[in-house]
Write a protein that holds these residues in place. Structure first.
Motif, PDB file in Angstrom:
ATOM      1  N   GLU A 191      26.494 -21.031  13.984  1.00 60.73           N
ATOM      2  CA  GLU A 191      26.519 -19.578  14.246  1.00 60.73           C
ATOM      3  C   GLU A 191      25.415 -18.861  13.482  1.00 60.73           C
ATOM      4  N   SER A 192      25.084 -19.359  12.275  1.00 61.73           N
ATOM      5  CA  SER A 192      24.052 -18.698  11.475  1.00 61.73           C
ATOM      6  C   SER A 192      22.672 -18.837  12.093  1.00 61.73           C
ATOM      7  N   LEU A 193      22.518 -19.763  13.055  1.00 63.90           N
ATOM      8  CA  LEU A 193      21.246 -19.944  13.739  1.00 63.90           C
ATOM      9  C   LEU A 193      21.167 -19.134  15.030  1.00 63.90           C
ATOM     10  N   CYS A 194      22.282 -18.585  15.472  1.00 59.22           N
ATOM     11  CA  CYS A 194      22.299 -17.713  16.658  1.00 59.22           C
ATOM     12  C   CYS A 194      21.885 -16.318  16.228  1.00 59.22           C
ATOM     13  N   PHE A 195      20.724 -15.880  16.637  1.00 55.43           N
ATOM     14  CA  PHE A 195      20.151 -14.643  16.122  1.00 55.43           C
ATOM     15  C   PHE A 195      21.083 -13.444  16.254  1.00 55.43           C
ATOM     16  N   PRO A 196      21.657 -13.162  17.418  1.00 58.13           N
ATOM     17  CA  PRO A 196      22.537 -11.987  17.521  1.00 58.13           C
ATOM     18  C   PRO A 196      23.747 -12.084  16.591  1.00 58.13           C
ATOM     19  N   GLU A 197      24.327 -13.282  16.473  1.00 57.16           N
ATOM     20  CA  GLU A 197      25.491 -13.451  15.602  1.00 57.16           C
ATOM     21  C   GLU A 197      25.116 -13.294  14.136  1.00 57.16           C
ATOM     22  N   ALA A 198      23.933 -13.783  13.761  1.00 53.90           N
ATOM     23  CA  ALA A 198      23.488 -13.664  12.378  1.00 53.90           C
ATOM     24  C   ALA A 198      23.261 -12.205  11.994  1.00 53.90           C
ATOM     25  N   ILE A 199      22.674 -11.434  12.901  1.00 55.20           N
ATOM     26  CA  ILE A 199      22.465 -10.001  12.657  1.00 55.20           C
ATOM     27  C   ILE A 199      23.815  -9.297  12.494  1.00 55.20           C
ATOM     28  N   LYS A 200      24.740  -9.598  13.380  1.00 59.24           N
ATOM     29  CA  LYS A 200      26.066  -8.964  13.337  1.00 59.24           C
ATOM     30  C   LYS A 200      26.821  -9.348  12.074  1.00 59.24           C
ATOM     31  N   ALA A 201      26.712 -10.613  11.657  1.00 56.95           N
ATOM     32  CA  ALA A 201      27.431 -11.080  10.473  1.00 56.95           C
ATOM     33  C   ALA A 201      26.981 -10.359   9.214  1.00 56.95           C
ATOM     34  N   ARG A 202      25.731  -9.907   9.208  1.00 57.97           N
ATOM     35  CA  ARG A 202      25.217  -9.164   8.045  1.00 57.97           C
ATOM     36  C   ARG A 202      25.387  -7.658   8.200  1.00 57.97           C
ATOM     37  N   GLY A 203      25.983  -7.228   9.296  1.00 60.20           N
ATOM     38  CA  GLY A 203      26.205  -5.798   9.506  1.00 60.20           C
ATOM     39  C   GLY A 203      24.932  -5.013   9.701  1.00 60.20           C
ATOM     40  N   MET A 204      23.909  -5.653  10.316  1.00 61.65           N
ATOM     41  CA  MET A 204      22.588  -5.046  10.393  1.00 61.65           C
ATOM     42  C   MET A 204      22.240  -4.540  11.797  1.00 61.65           C
ATOM     43  N   GLU A 205      23.259  -4.252  12.602  1.00 58.08           N
ATOM     44  CA  GLU A 205      22.999  -3.850  13.987  1.00 58.08           C
ATOM     45  C   GLU A 205      22.317  -2.497  14.118  1.00 58.08           C
ATOM     46  N   ASP A 206      22.536  -1.579  13.167  1.00 58.22           N
ATOM     47  CA  ASP A 206      22.125  -0.191  13.391  1.00 58.22           C
ATOM     48  C   ASP A 206      21.104   0.353  12.402  1.00 58.22           C
ATOM     49  N   LEU A 207      20.726  -0.401  11.386  1.00 57.07           N
ATOM     50  CA  LEU A 207      19.800   0.134  10.381  1.00 57.07           C
ATOM     51  C   LEU A 207      18.452   0.446  11.025  1.00 57.07           C
ATOM     52  N   PRO A 208      17.945   1.672  10.883  1.00 51.79           N
ATOM     53  CA  PRO A 208      16.667   2.040  11.515  1.00 51.79           C
ATOM     54  C   PRO A 208      15.486   1.273  10.934  1.00 51.79           C
ATOM     55  N   LYS A 209      14.443   1.145  11.736  1.00 52.99           N
ATOM     56  CA  LYS A 209      13.162   0.562  11.329  1.00 52.99           C
ATOM     57  C   LYS A 209      13.270  -0.900  10.921  1.00 52.99           C
ATOM     58  N   TYR A 210      14.251  -1.581  11.490  1.00 51.48           N
ATOM     59  CA  TYR A 210      14.424  -3.008  11.231  1.00 51.48           C
ATOM     60  C   TYR A 210      13.748  -3.746  12.387  1.00 51.48           C
ATOM     61  N   TYR A 211      12.421  -3.839  12.310  1.00 54.64           N
ATOM     62  CA  TYR A 211      11.645  -4.366  13.431  1.00 54.64           C
ATOM     63  C   TYR A 211      11.891  -5.857  13.645  1.00 54.64           C
ATOM     64  N   TYR A 212      12.177  -6.572  12.586  1.00 45.42           N
ATOM     65  CA  TYR A 212      12.536  -7.989  12.720  1.00 45.42           C
ATOM     66  C   TYR A 212      13.731  -8.148  13.655  1.00 45.42           C
ATOM     67  N   ARG A 213      14.736  -7.301  13.491  1.00 42.70           N
ATOM     68  CA  ARG A 213      15.907  -7.344  14.373  1.00 42.70           C
ATOM     69  C   ARG A 213      15.543  -6.918  15.788  1.00 42.70           C
ATOM     70  N   ASP A 214      14.831  -5.799  15.905  1.00 46.90           N
ATOM     71  CA  ASP A 214      14.527  -5.251  17.228  1.00 46.90           C
ATOM     72  C   ASP A 214      13.691  -6.225  18.053  1.00 46.90           C
ATOM     73  N   ASP A 215      12.624  -6.739  17.453  1.00 46.52           N
ATOM     74  CA  ASP A 215      11.746  -7.660  18.176  1.00 46.52           C
ATOM     75  C   ASP A 215      12.429  -9.009  18.384  1.00 46.52           C
ATOM     76  N   GLY A 216      13.181  -9.439  17.373  1.00 48.63           N
ATOM     77  CA  GLY A 216      13.883 -10.709  17.480  1.00 48.63           C
ATOM     78  C   GLY A 216      14.892 -10.719  18.616  1.00 48.63           C
ATOM     79  N   MET A 217      15.594  -9.616  18.803  1.00 49.43           N
ATOM     80  CA  MET A 217      16.565  -9.537  19.898  1.00 49.43           C
ATOM     81  C   MET A 217      15.857  -9.629  21.254  1.00 49.43           C
ATOM     82  N   LYS A 218      14.704  -8.986  21.371  1.00 51.64           N
ATOM     83  CA  LYS A 218      13.958  -9.059  22.628  1.00 51.64           C
ATOM     84  C   LYS A 218      13.518 -10.492  22.916  1.00 51.64           C
ATOM     85  N   ILE A 219      13.026 -11.165  21.884  1.00 50.30           N
ATOM     86  CA  ILE A 219      12.570 -12.542  22.061  1.00 50.30           C
ATOM     87  C   ILE A 219      13.757 -13.447  22.384  1.00 50.30           C
ATOM     88  N   TRP A 220      14.864 -13.275  21.651  1.00 47.32           N
ATOM     89  CA  TRP A 220      16.055 -14.096  21.904  1.00 47.32           C
ATOM     90  C   TRP A 220      16.513 -13.954  23.361  1.00 47.32           C
TER      91      TRP A 220
END
Length: 664
Positions: free
Chosen positions: A443-472
């Motif tokens: 699960e820690s290797l599944c990008f969406p699940e890893a983001i959710k597990a850290r509670g990082m879904e909504d923090l602004p200017k988190y480009y790693y998350r934003d771009d990573g979700m698009k790539i995933w």
């Protein structure tokens, strides 16, 4: 008699010419063979890439399903690269045999290029597939390697996965690297020690001019100018080299006794710390994984800090409290931004030093390099070369075993680079890796699940998350399309013995199989699993590798080691103490040269979506690849547009800068 036209291609490869005799035999669907035909005793000079010839067979010869290549040994046995073979039947039907192999053995059998699941083959080909895999497993043997690490290849790197000539030459310093050598030499032979942070600034300023001459994009100027600012410190938790440590904090750890009174002046919304926690505005980076890790010398130090961060009204994430150990008390004060300038600066340096260690060994080495090697090993061991998943994954494991073999020898060995630049050596690395493996799950290797597990879904200017979700999502869409082409039902996944064995072998190679035992029962399961493999080897590695020069070339921004212990009280630090804490000239020069080398693309880099070795022959898959490339291009454009408005650009997850595999 019927005549078949045969075309054999090597492509353009250094040392691709043939000095040994090569013989070719056609094998049809009824297991009938043609006569053995000499391809060309002096086959293909470096200026020729294809040769054609005729083979005559009986009129009842069926569809060509295999080609056998035999290499006759002479005094000197030279490897020969075969790119592909095409056979044109008298009826006009064409059979393709993608190869892309250096032929070293006496005999190689190549299947016709149509990808097939094992359950769809006739019995005689099923038997041959099993024999093929049994032979391959003797070459790709599991080794425990270093206890506590994922398993790896036993013995020497096989010829088929070694670096090719282009890749080998890319490791040689080019003209830009010569400039790095000059800077490193200047550092190493500097008569006077570094006395002030301005000395680091001057070195970076001079090198930045070199980069401008070569038109190399980087964030060095922003880092050089603003690394000491709190907002830049916080920005790196989101978009720096290690964007996976930060998580939402809903409750302070018991061993981090931060009070509202300590941070009241930095909470700009006029509410209490507890209210900010409930509102989701407080984040934390905890390096407890470093607690108890031994250092390599009594003259070098390591800390396991905890850092509290705050999302302010400007949507910037800034530090508000730092504790440099896991044990609160009088000798472990909590530093805050209003402390003495040097106290606060050094506290942040200690956090970044801890982050450097965790990033290099856990986020980077373990969770991209070593995991991808497990995927590559399992692929060769359990999937036939004609399996569609083998064809799908092959570009994304390219050179990974080879680069990891180099890393074990040159980077993480007793006398390796990491032992020279950091506070820990082999014993410390082993302890850290063993601790990290306990937390490693599928699960820690599944990008969406890893983001959710850290509670990082909504923090602004988190480009790693934003771009990573698009790539995933783009990779998953592509993989799902390919899976549906070959698996017409969920039962087909369950009945695929090779893919089920591949999954089990990955679990075995991870050394903690119970955490990777997610059953592959549906096409959706398989699509997600393969997305994990490709995303880890391409996007995730790119995100945590190619920013190293940007962020670590500025030594005070990410010290690889510290030469003085963490301060045990406030008000005792000055600039002299800071400079004596930071890495010395020799260490700094080695870091500088190393991170430059590790962040260069090779001369003929293959980026995400580029498949010059077209292992698939079926049109539906080729169309899926074309759609994948179109979607990746759209993501690239959206990131480029976003970056135009940023001072510090985030491009590590732009598809046109994501190599296909872990190869550096």
């Amino acid at each position: 008699m019927s005549t078949y036209k045969v075309f054999v291609s090597t492509g353009i490869h250094e040392f691709g010419e043939m000095t040994n005799s090569i013989y070719l035999t056609l094998i049809d669907s009824n297991d009938q063979s043609s006569d053995r035909t000499l391809v060309n005793k002096t086959f293909l000079s470096s200026f020729e890439t294809e040769i054609s010839f005729d083979i005559c067979v009986k009129d009842d010869f069926g569809d060509i399903v295999q080609v056998k290549l035999e290499k006759e040994k002479h005094l000197v046995n030279v490897q020969w690269f075969c790119e592909n073979i095409k056979v044109k039947a008298p009826s006009g039907k064409c059979f393709e045999f993608p190869c892309y192999l250096w032929i070293a053995d006496d005999e190689v059998i190549i299947r016709e290029g149509t990808a097939r699941l094992p359950q769809d083959d006739p019995e005689w080909l099923k038997k041959q597939r099993r024999e093929e895999l049994e032979s391959t497993q003797k070459i790709f043997r599991w080794s425990e390697g270093i206890p506590g690490y994922p398993m790896c290849l036993e013995g020497e790197v096989p010829p088929e996965v070694r670096f090719d000539a282009d890749k080998s030459s890319s490791f040689k310093w080019n003209s830009v690297k010569a400039a790095v050598d000059a800077v490193v030499l200047m550092l190493e032979n500097c008569i006077h020690p570094l006395k002030d942070l301005a000395d680091f600034e001057k070195i970076l300023e001079d090198f930045e001019k070199i980069l401008e001459d070569f038109k190399i994009d980087n964030n060095l100027r922003s880092v050089r100018q603003y690394w000491s600012k709190d907002y830049m410190f916080g920005y790196q938790f989101l978009n720096g080299c290690n964007p996976v440590m930060i998580r939402k904090c809903v409750e302070l750890p018991d061993n981090f006794p931060v009070t509202h009174e300590m941070v009241e002046g930095f909470l700009k919304r006029g509410v209490t710390l507890q209210e900010e926690l409930k509102a989701g505005n407080i984040y934390i980076a905890d390096y407890k994984i470093l607690d108890g890790v031994p250092t390599s010398s009594s003259q070098l130090y390591l800390a396991a800090p905890i850092c509290l961060l705050y999302k302010n009204r400007l949507d910037k994430t800034v530090p508000i409290a730092i504790q440099l150990s896991q044990n609160p008390g009088e000798k472990s004060p909590i530093f805050v931004p209003s402390d003495n300038e040097y106290d606060w600066m050094l506290a942040k340096m200690w956090v970044k030093s801890a982050d450097f260690i965790v990033h290099q060994l856990v986020t980077h080495l373990l969770k991209t390099h070593l995991i991808s090697e497990v995927f590559e090993m399992a692929m060769y061991r359990k999937l036939s070369a004609v399996h569609p998943v083998y064809k799908l994954l092959k570009p994304h494991v390219r050179f990974t075993i080879a680069i990891n073999s180099d890393a074990r020898e040159k980077l993480i060995s007793k006398d390796g680079v990491f032992s020279k630049i950091s506070s820990i050596e082999v014993a410390g690395m082993d302890k850290l890796m063993q601790s990290a493996m306990k937390t490693l799950t599928y699960e820690s290797l599944c990008f969406p699940e890893a983001i959710k597990a850290r509670g990082m879904e909504d923090l602004p200017k988190y480009y790693y998350r934003d771009d990573g979700m698009k790539i995933w999502e783009t990779i998953n869409c592509f993989v799902s399309a390919v899976v549906k082409i070959y698996y017409d039902s969920d039962e087909a996944v369950q009945n695929d013995t090779e893919i089920q064995e591949f999954f089990k072998d990955v679990s075995f190679g991870m050394n903690n199989s119970d955490k990777f035992q997610k059953p592959l029962k549906t096409r959706e399961d398989l699509s997600e699993y393969l997305t994990v493999v490709i995303f880890t080897a391409s996007a995730q590695h790119s995100a945590v590798n190619f920013g190293q020069f940007d962020w670590y070339a500025c030594i005070p921004n990410g010290p690889s080691t510290m030469r003085k212990p963490p301060p045990e009280q406030k008000g005792q630090v000055d600039m002299k103490y800071i400079m004596e804490s930071l890495p010395n000239l020799e260490c700094s020069s080695l870091v500088f040269g190393t991170v430059w080398d590790l962040t260069r693309f090779q001369k003929k880099e293959l980026f995400l979506g580029m498949y010059p070795e077209m292992c698939f022959t079926e049109q539906p898959v080729k169309e899926a690849i074309e759609n994948f490339q179109i979607n990746l291009h759209e993501v690239t454009n959206s990131i480029k547009s976003r970056n135009e408005g940023l001072t510090t650009k985030y491009s590590y997850l732009s598809p046109n800068k994501i190599p296909n595999s872990v190869a550096i």
